[in-house]
Design a protein around this motif. Sequence first.
Motif: not given
Length: 485
Positions: A26-28, A42-48, A54-59, A388-390
Amino acid sequence: MTASTANDQRFREFKMPDVGEGLTEAEILKWYVQPGDTVTDGQVVCEVETAKAAVELPIPYDGVVHELNFGEGVTVDVGTVIISVDTDPGAGPVAPAAAPAAEVPAAPAAPEEDEEPQGRQAVLVGYGAAPSSTKRRPRRQQPGVPAQPAALQAELNGHAAPAVAPAAPVAAPAPAPAPVASAPAAGRPLAKPPVRKLAKDLGIDLATVAPTGPEGIITREDVYAAAAPAPAPAVAAPAAVAPAPVPAVVSADRERRVPVKGVRKATAQAMVASAFTAPHVTEFITVDVTRTMKLVQELKQDPDMAGLRVNPLLLVAKAFLIAIRRHPDVNAAWDEANQEIVYKDYINLGIAAATPRGLIVPNIKDAGTKTLPQLATELAELVSTAREGKTSPAAMSGGTVTITNVGVFGVDTGTPILNPGESAILAFGAVKLQPWVHKGKVKARQVTTLALSFDHRLIDGELGSRLLADIAAVLEQPRRLITWG
């Protein structure tokens, strides 16, 4: 508890997860946090961006961001650590990991020119130092090439430098001519993992890249320089002869090279696989959809459709679903491994959507069971989410048939390529006012052209023709939405 164990418990590493179905990288796209920021579980730290969405990743940890291991725009393999979090920031500075005294034999000091710079740690940034349990065979040094510092070599190869001092000094060899600074060093070229990944994406062999970084390290700029076309060398003409006119050429600064990745890469691979695996057949039909267009306007005023998006694509989708219900053998898949045809009792209707990230095909699950208002609701949500790319990877998996609405671009029709694993795809062309024979007279009618591509291993010419003819019949006489539905 040793310092190394304490550090391991204090710093938590978050690896790139498999956010789809068997995706390998996946690309950051974007970081939402920086080192020093406080994060919570649970906080989203990045989108890949994967090959599908495109997916948001929670920590999954509470703490303070210690290190971001990759920058934006870097493609990372699944399972690679991308961020580390200090879960106990109030504990003070990180304690250095001490090697057991019994494992460090006493040895005379190495010559001054071979000494390691003080304060340098032979570990990757963001990782606690830990002794390596793997024994490596020492690399033979080639004549004329200076040895690289152990910490630098270990850092570039992704290993911690051994904490064992050399057993005895080695006599210095006879002086050799100093190597040219731009020439690559013997053995494996020195480059950090992101630079190696960049070179791989651009198709550059690191052994051919001239390093300009400290101690012979290849930098990003070196890779980009190697990827750029070299200018043609100027040839000096004799002084007494006038230079001949040079033909015009396109300069490199008028071209753009973009690595193929993400949705574009996945789409290209899927289309090539489909085109050269499934034998495609495409049939066309031109149909009078005047009554369907009139029904669209009536439905917009219907209280049961209030607040819903009603358009011709909605009725084309419903007509397609009704036709498949009348010919269920169309809804199948070819299992090459087991040499079986898999007939499906559900219809997952894909809708090709053009987005800023490229063409994607999410699908409506069990579309054949939906009422017209339900179909309108899910169709609107599908298109909105895609733009929206979601769109999630799951929403783009498991499709059985697809519709591509090329008419929105003013195109009459096309010869669409099947999505891998699907049996049919319907192209819906532009609706145009054209002269048409209606009730024995030439009148201006609203007409469109449909194109149906199907897998000839699953669908023969008769079945494909009947399917397309039924779709056209429903659109020509939309009352069949009730009588056939």
